[in-house]
Design a protein around this motif. Structure first.
Motif, PDB file in Angstrom:
ATOM      1  N   LEU A 115       2.432  -5.655  10.875  1.00 32.22           N
ATOM      2  CA  LEU A 115       1.365  -6.946  10.117  1.00 32.22           C
ATOM      3  C   LEU A 115       1.241  -6.897   8.508  1.00 32.22           C
ATOM      4  N   LEU A 116       2.068  -8.494   8.049  1.00 33.97           N
ATOM      5  CA  LEU A 116       2.178  -8.037   6.037  1.00 33.97           C
ATOM      6  C   LEU A 116       1.612  -9.192   5.952  1.00 33.97           C
ATOM      7  N   LEU A 117       0.666  -8.161   5.222  1.00 31.55           N
ATOM      8  CA  LEU A 117      -0.490  -8.945   4.756  1.00 31.55           C
ATOM      9  C   LEU A 117      -0.026  -9.517   3.043  1.00 31.55           C
ATOM     10  N   GLU A 118      -0.910 -10.407   2.210  1.00 25.73           N
ATOM     11  CA  GLU A 118      -0.483 -10.670   1.175  1.00 25.73           C
ATOM     12  C   GLU A 118      -1.282 -11.381   0.282  1.00 25.73           C
ATOM     13  N   HIS A 119      -2.344 -11.145  -0.253  1.00 26.21           N
ATOM     14  CA  HIS A 119      -3.199 -12.196  -0.457  1.00 26.21           C
ATOM     15  C   HIS A 119      -4.239 -12.435   0.848  1.00 26.21           C
ATOM     16  N   GLY A 120      -4.394 -11.327   1.531  1.00 25.39           N
ATOM     17  CA  GLY A 120      -5.543 -11.906   2.427  1.00 25.39           C
ATOM     18  C   GLY A 120      -5.219 -12.958   3.617  1.00 25.39           C
ATOM     19  N   SER A 121      -3.979 -12.972   3.643  1.00 26.05           N
ATOM     20  CA  SER A 121      -3.028 -13.833   5.040  1.00 26.05           C
ATOM     21  C   SER A 121      -2.394 -13.356   5.126  1.00 26.05           C
ATOM     22  N   SER A 122      -1.712 -13.034   6.485  1.00 27.38           N
ATOM     23  CA  SER A 122      -0.788 -12.652   7.448  1.00 27.38           C
ATOM     24  C   SER A 122       0.641 -13.448   6.552  1.00 27.38           C
ATOM     25  N   VAL A 123       1.983 -12.487   6.577  1.00 28.34           N
ATOM     26  CA  VAL A 123       2.728 -13.438   6.220  1.00 28.34           C
ATOM     27  C   VAL A 123       4.055 -13.181   7.119  1.00 28.34           C
ATOM     28  N   TRP A 124       3.515 -12.362   8.008  1.00 23.04           N
ATOM     29  CA  TRP A 124       4.805 -11.496   9.114  1.00 23.04           C
ATOM     30  C   TRP A 124       3.828 -11.026   9.538  1.00 23.04           C
ATOM     31  N   SER A 125       5.020 -10.570  10.745  1.00 19.78           N
ATOM     32  CA  SER A 125       4.551 -10.382  12.070  1.00 19.78           C
ATOM     33  C   SER A 125       5.386  -9.602  13.251  1.00 19.78           C
ATOM     34  N   GLY A 126       4.906  -8.795  14.102  1.00 23.06           N
ATOM     35  CA  GLY A 126       6.139  -8.570  14.697  1.00 23.06           C
ATOM     36  C   GLY A 126       6.231  -6.526  14.960  1.00 23.06           C
ATOM     37  N   SER A 127       7.623  -7.012  15.818  1.00 21.38           N
ATOM     38  CA  SER A 127       7.534  -5.187  15.979  1.00 21.38           C
ATOM     39  C   SER A 127       8.527  -5.033  14.624  1.00 21.38           C
ATOM     40  N   TYR A 128       8.563  -3.299  14.628  1.00 19.80           N
ATOM     41  CA  TYR A 128       9.197  -2.401  13.406  1.00 19.80           C
ATOM     42  C   TYR A 128      10.614  -2.488  13.435  1.00 19.80           C
ATOM     43  N   GLY A 129      11.047  -2.450  14.323  1.00 23.46           N
ATOM     44  CA  GLY A 129      12.907  -2.626  14.564  1.00 23.46           C
ATOM     45  C   GLY A 129      12.587  -4.503  14.257  1.00 23.46           C
ATOM     46  N   GLU A 130      12.234  -5.278  14.652  1.00 23.73           N
ATOM     47  CA  GLU A 130      12.268  -7.218  14.051  1.00 23.73           C
ATOM     48  C   GLU A 130      12.105  -6.736  13.034  1.00 23.73           C
ATOM     49  N   PHE A 131      11.017  -6.140  11.848  1.00 26.49           N
ATOM     50  CA  PHE A 131      11.316  -5.750  11.108  1.00 26.49           C
ATOM     51  C   PHE A 131      12.075  -5.618   9.669  1.00 26.49           C
ATOM     52  N   MET A 132      12.183  -4.348  10.269  1.00 23.08           N
ATOM     53  CA  MET A 132      13.595  -3.998   9.237  1.00 23.08           C
ATOM     54  C   MET A 132      14.809  -4.498   9.655  1.00 23.08           C
ATOM     55  N   GLN A 133      15.348  -5.489  11.154  1.00 22.88           N
ATOM     56  CA  GLN A 133      16.385  -5.988  11.196  1.00 22.88           C
ATOM     57  C   GLN A 133      16.566  -7.451  10.250  1.00 22.88           C
ATOM     58  N   GLN A 134      15.022  -8.010   9.438  1.00 18.35           N
ATOM     59  CA  GLN A 134      15.294  -9.069   8.957  1.00 18.35           C
ATOM     60  C   GLN A 134      14.924  -9.007   7.422  1.00 18.35           C
ATOM     61  N   PHE A 135      14.050  -8.037   6.746  1.00 19.76           N
ATOM     62  CA  PHE A 135      13.892  -7.426   5.947  1.00 19.76           C
ATOM     63  C   PHE A 135      15.283  -6.038   5.529  1.00 19.76           C
ATOM     64  N   ALA A 136      16.131  -5.226   6.372  1.00 19.86           N
ATOM     65  CA  ALA A 136      15.993  -4.294   5.972  1.00 19.86           C
ATOM     66  C   ALA A 136      18.155  -4.156   6.571  1.00 19.86           C
ATOM     67  N   ASN A 137      18.187  -5.408   7.345  1.00 18.01           N
ATOM     68  CA  ASN A 137      20.132  -6.007   8.606  1.00 18.01           C
ATOM     69  C   ASN A 137      19.622  -4.894   8.910  1.00 18.01           C
ATOM     70  N   GLY A 138      18.763  -4.175   8.878  1.00 10.28           N
ATOM     71  CA  GLY A 138      18.910  -3.109  10.534  1.00 10.28           C
ATOM     72  C   GLY A 138      19.001  -1.578  10.061  1.00 10.28           C
TER      73      GLY A 138
END
Length: 252
Positions: free
Chosen positions: A205-228
Protein backbone atom coordinates in the motif's frame (compact mmCIF):
# COMPACT_ATOMS: atom_id res chain seq x y z
CA UNK A 1 -10.99 -13.87 9.40
CA UNK A 2 -9.59 -10.58 8.13
CA UNK A 3 -9.01 -7.01 9.24
CA UNK A 4 -10.48 -4.32 7.01
CA UNK A 5 -10.03 -0.59 7.05
CA UNK A 6 -12.80 1.07 5.08
CA UNK A 7 -12.28 4.68 3.94
CA UNK A 8 -10.62 5.70 7.23
CA UNK A 9 -9.52 9.29 7.87
CA UNK A 10 -7.75 10.94 10.77
CA UNK A 11 -6.95 14.57 11.49
CA UNK A 12 -4.77 16.12 14.17
CA UNK A 13 -5.86 19.72 14.51
CA UNK A 14 -5.72 21.29 11.07
CA UNK A 15 -3.54 18.52 9.63
CA UNK A 16 -4.94 15.47 7.83
CA UNK A 17 -2.77 12.47 8.67
CA UNK A 18 -4.84 9.82 6.84
CA UNK A 19 -7.40 10.67 4.18
CA UNK A 20 -9.93 8.05 3.06
CA UNK A 21 -7.66 4.99 3.01
CA UNK A 22 -9.00 1.46 2.57
CA UNK A 23 -7.06 -1.74 3.20
CA UNK A 24 -7.86 -5.42 3.59
CA UNK A 25 -5.43 -7.76 5.36
CA UNK A 26 -5.54 -11.33 4.13
CA UNK A 27 -4.50 -14.43 6.11
CA UNK A 28 -1.07 -15.69 5.14
CA UNK A 29 0.06 -12.46 3.46
CA UNK A 30 2.46 -9.71 4.52
CA UNK A 31 1.25 -6.25 3.56
CA UNK A 32 3.77 -3.39 3.61
CA UNK A 33 2.65 0.21 4.00
CA UNK A 34 5.16 2.38 2.14
CA UNK A 35 5.59 6.13 1.86
CA UNK A 36 7.82 9.08 2.72
CA UNK A 37 8.02 10.68 6.15
CA UNK A 38 4.68 12.22 7.04
CA UNK A 39 2.69 9.94 4.74
CA UNK A 40 0.49 8.65 7.59
CA UNK A 41 1.87 5.11 7.91
CA UNK A 42 2.04 4.89 11.69
CA UNK A 43 -1.29 6.69 12.10
CA UNK A 44 -2.90 4.10 9.83
CA UNK A 45 -1.37 1.25 11.83
CA UNK A 46 -2.47 2.74 15.14
CA UNK A 47 -6.02 2.95 13.86
CA UNK A 48 -5.78 -0.66 12.71
CA UNK A 49 -4.91 -1.85 16.20
CA UNK A 50 -7.37 0.37 18.05
CA UNK A 51 -4.89 2.72 19.73
CA UNK A 52 -6.62 5.67 18.09
CA UNK A 53 -10.04 5.92 16.46
CA UNK A 54 -10.62 7.19 12.92
CA UNK A 55 -12.56 10.42 12.57
CA UNK A 56 -14.49 8.74 9.77
CA UNK A 57 -14.58 5.31 8.19
CA UNK A 58 -14.54 1.89 9.82
CA UNK A 59 -12.02 -0.64 11.12
CA UNK A 60 -13.55 -4.11 11.05
CA UNK A 61 -12.38 -7.49 12.33
CA UNK A 62 -14.29 -10.33 10.70
CA UNK A 63 -16.97 -7.81 9.75
CA UNK A 64 -17.39 -6.42 13.28
CA UNK A 65 -16.29 -2.85 14.18
CA UNK A 66 -13.31 -3.26 16.49
CA UNK A 67 -14.83 -0.83 19.00
CA UNK A 68 -17.52 -3.41 19.73
CA UNK A 69 -14.91 -6.04 20.53
CA UNK A 70 -13.19 -3.98 23.22
CA UNK A 71 -10.28 -5.83 24.80
CA UNK A 72 -11.36 -9.06 23.09
CA UNK A 73 -9.76 -7.67 19.93
CA UNK A 74 -6.35 -8.44 21.41
CA UNK A 75 -7.11 -12.13 21.51
CA UNK A 76 -6.95 -11.96 17.70
CA UNK A 77 -4.61 -9.05 17.04
CA UNK A 78 -1.17 -8.16 18.39
CA UNK A 79 1.31 -5.41 17.59
CA UNK A 80 5.01 -4.70 17.94
CA UNK A 81 5.46 -0.97 17.65
CA UNK A 82 8.55 1.13 17.01
CA UNK A 83 10.78 1.24 20.10
CA UNK A 84 8.62 -1.35 21.86
CA UNK A 85 9.60 -1.44 25.51
CA UNK A 86 8.59 -4.01 28.06
CA UNK A 87 6.71 -2.91 31.15
CA UNK A 88 9.34 -3.91 33.69
CA UNK A 89 12.86 -3.37 32.43
CA UNK A 90 14.27 -4.18 35.87
CA UNK A 91 12.89 -7.72 35.76
CA UNK A 92 14.43 -10.76 34.16
CA UNK A 93 13.20 -12.05 30.83
CA UNK A 94 11.34 -14.97 32.37
CA UNK A 95 9.41 -12.72 34.74
CA UNK A 96 8.42 -10.37 31.93
CA UNK A 97 7.27 -13.30 29.84
CA UNK A 98 5.20 -14.78 32.65
CA UNK A 99 3.65 -11.39 33.42
CA UNK A 100 2.63 -10.87 29.78
CA UNK A 101 1.20 -14.37 29.66
CA UNK A 102 -0.85 -13.71 32.79
CA UNK A 103 -2.40 -10.67 31.08
CA UNK A 104 -3.79 -13.10 28.49
CA UNK A 105 -5.07 -15.38 31.26
CA UNK A 106 -2.37 -17.98 30.67
CA UNK A 107 -0.81 -20.05 33.42
CA UNK A 108 2.96 -20.07 33.81
CA UNK A 109 3.05 -23.52 32.21
CA UNK A 110 0.91 -22.43 29.25
CA UNK A 111 3.06 -19.33 28.72
CA UNK A 112 6.30 -21.30 28.67
CA UNK A 113 4.82 -23.94 26.36
CA UNK A 114 3.66 -21.33 23.86
CA UNK A 115 6.94 -19.40 23.99
CA UNK A 116 9.39 -22.31 24.04
CA UNK A 117 9.91 -22.85 20.31
CA UNK A 118 10.09 -19.12 19.58
CA UNK A 119 12.67 -18.59 22.29
CA UNK A 120 14.84 -21.20 20.61
CA UNK A 121 14.34 -19.93 17.05
CA UNK A 122 15.14 -16.36 18.13
CA UNK A 123 18.13 -17.39 20.29
CA UNK A 124 16.56 -15.77 23.35
CA UNK A 125 16.82 -18.50 25.95
CA UNK A 126 20.40 -17.58 26.82
CA UNK A 127 19.27 -14.07 27.84
CA UNK A 128 16.17 -14.88 29.85
CA UNK A 129 17.87 -14.95 33.27
CA UNK A 130 19.16 -11.39 32.80
CA UNK A 131 17.43 -8.06 33.42
CA UNK A 132 15.66 -6.98 30.24
CA UNK A 133 16.99 -3.45 30.73
CA UNK A 134 20.50 -4.82 30.20
CA UNK A 135 19.62 -6.40 26.85
CA UNK A 136 20.37 -4.91 23.47
CA UNK A 137 17.50 -3.24 21.64
CA UNK A 138 17.38 -6.06 19.11
CA UNK A 139 17.06 -8.68 21.84
CA UNK A 140 14.29 -6.66 23.49
CA UNK A 141 12.45 -6.43 20.16
CA UNK A 142 12.62 -10.20 19.75
CA UNK A 143 11.10 -10.71 23.20
CA UNK A 144 8.43 -8.14 22.31
CA UNK A 145 7.56 -10.32 19.31
CA UNK A 146 7.39 -13.44 21.48
CA UNK A 147 5.07 -11.78 23.99
CA UNK A 148 2.91 -10.39 21.18
CA UNK A 149 2.38 -13.92 19.93
CA UNK A 150 1.42 -15.54 23.23
CA UNK A 151 -2.27 -15.11 22.41
CA UNK A 152 -1.77 -16.89 19.07
CA UNK A 153 -3.16 -13.89 17.16
CA UNK A 154 -4.46 -14.08 13.61
CA UNK A 155 -3.26 -10.54 12.81
CA UNK A 156 0.17 -9.07 13.56
CA UNK A 157 0.97 -5.38 13.13
CA UNK A 158 4.61 -4.26 12.97
CA UNK A 159 5.64 -0.60 12.99
CA UNK A 160 9.32 -0.11 12.08
CA UNK A 161 10.04 -3.16 14.23
CA UNK A 162 13.43 -3.93 12.65
CA UNK A 163 14.78 -0.39 12.84
CA UNK A 164 18.17 -0.38 14.53
CA UNK A 165 18.50 -4.17 14.72
CA UNK A 166 21.82 -5.76 13.86
CA UNK A 167 21.88 -8.03 10.83
CA UNK A 168 21.50 -11.26 12.84
CA UNK A 169 18.62 -9.96 14.99
CA UNK A 170 16.92 -8.57 11.91
CA UNK A 171 17.28 -11.86 10.05
CA UNK A 172 15.90 -13.89 12.96
CA UNK A 173 13.03 -11.46 13.58
CA UNK A 174 11.92 -11.42 9.96
CA UNK A 175 12.30 -15.17 9.55
CA UNK A 176 9.86 -15.61 12.42
CA UNK A 177 7.44 -13.14 10.81
CA UNK A 178 7.61 -15.04 7.52
CA UNK A 179 6.98 -18.33 9.33
CA UNK A 180 3.92 -16.81 10.99
CA UNK A 181 2.56 -15.62 7.66
CA UNK A 182 3.16 -19.04 6.15
CA UNK A 183 1.07 -20.44 9.02
CA UNK A 184 -1.84 -18.16 8.08
CA UNK A 185 -1.28 -15.01 10.13
CA UNK A 186 -2.13 -11.73 8.37
CA UNK A 187 0.78 -9.30 8.78
CA UNK A 188 0.79 -5.53 8.32
CA UNK A 189 4.14 -3.78 8.52
CA UNK A 190 5.61 -0.36 8.04
CA UNK A 191 9.29 0.02 7.28
CA UNK A 192 11.70 2.55 5.83
CA UNK A 193 14.09 -0.32 5.11
CA UNK A 194 13.50 -1.16 1.47
CA UNK A 195 15.23 -4.54 1.72
CA UNK A 196 12.64 -5.66 4.28
CA UNK A 197 9.81 -4.91 1.86
CA UNK A 198 11.71 -6.25 -1.14
CA UNK A 199 12.32 -9.60 0.53
CA UNK A 200 9.17 -10.10 2.58
CA UNK A 201 6.15 -8.15 1.31
CA UNK A 202 3.39 -9.94 -0.57
CA UNK A 203 1.29 -6.78 -0.98
CA UNK A 204 2.04 -3.05 -0.98
CA UNK A 205 0.00 0.00 0.00
CA UNK A 206 1.62 3.23 -1.16
CA UNK A 207 0.75 6.35 0.83
CA UNK A 208 1.51 9.99 0.14
CA UNK A 209 0.20 12.94 2.15
CA UNK A 210 -2.16 10.56 3.95
CA UNK A 211 -3.81 9.25 0.80
CA UNK A 212 -3.52 5.90 -0.93
CA UNK A 213 -1.83 6.34 -4.30
CA UNK A 214 -1.39 2.64 -5.13
CA UNK A 215 -2.46 -0.73 -3.71
CA UNK A 216 -1.87 -4.27 -4.92
CA UNK A 217 0.57 -7.16 -4.87
CA UNK A 218 4.30 -6.59 -4.69
CA UNK A 219 4.69 -8.30 -8.05
CA UNK A 220 2.14 -5.97 -9.65
CA UNK A 221 3.90 -2.98 -8.11
CA UNK A 222 7.25 -4.02 -9.55
CA UNK A 223 5.69 -4.79 -12.94
CA UNK A 224 4.12 -1.34 -13.14
CA UNK A 225 6.98 0.74 -11.75
CA UNK A 226 10.07 -1.35 -12.58
CA UNK A 227 8.97 -3.20 -15.73
CA UNK A 228 9.12 -6.46 -13.78
CA UNK A 229 12.78 -6.04 -12.81
CA UNK A 230 13.23 -7.86 -9.48
CA UNK A 231 16.97 -7.29 -9.16
CA UNK A 232 17.96 -6.58 -5.53
CA UNK A 233 17.92 -2.86 -4.88
CA UNK A 234 15.47 -1.96 -7.64
CA UNK A 235 12.60 -1.45 -5.19
CA UNK A 236 14.56 1.25 -3.37
CA UNK A 237 15.39 2.98 -6.63
CA UNK A 238 11.71 2.91 -7.59
CA UNK A 239 10.76 4.55 -4.29
CA UNK A 240 13.45 7.19 -4.74
CA UNK A 241 12.07 7.94 -8.17
CA UNK A 242 8.55 8.27 -6.79
CA UNK A 243 9.30 10.32 -3.69
CA UNK A 244 12.68 11.99 -4.16
CA UNK A 245 12.45 15.64 -3.21
CA UNK A 246 8.91 15.31 -1.90
CA UNK A 247 9.58 14.33 1.70
CA UNK A 248 8.59 16.86 4.26
CA UNK A 249 7.28 17.30 7.71
CA UNK A 250 4.02 15.87 8.87
CA UNK A 251 2.35 13.27 10.98
CA UNK A 252 3.53 9.72 10.73
Amino acid sequence: MVLCLEDVSKRFGSQTAVDGVSLRLEPGRITAVVGPNGAGKSTLLRMACGLISPDSGLVLYDGVPIGRLGSRLYLYLSAVLEDSSLAYMSLRGWMNLEYQGALYGLSRKQTLERASDMLDRLNLRQHMDKRVGDWSRGTQQKLALVTALLSKPRILLLDESTLGLDVVSKRDFLAEVRRLADDGVAVLLTSHQSDVIENFADDVLLLEHGSSVWSGSYGEFMQQFANGDSTPGVFERVLLGLFDGREGGGTR
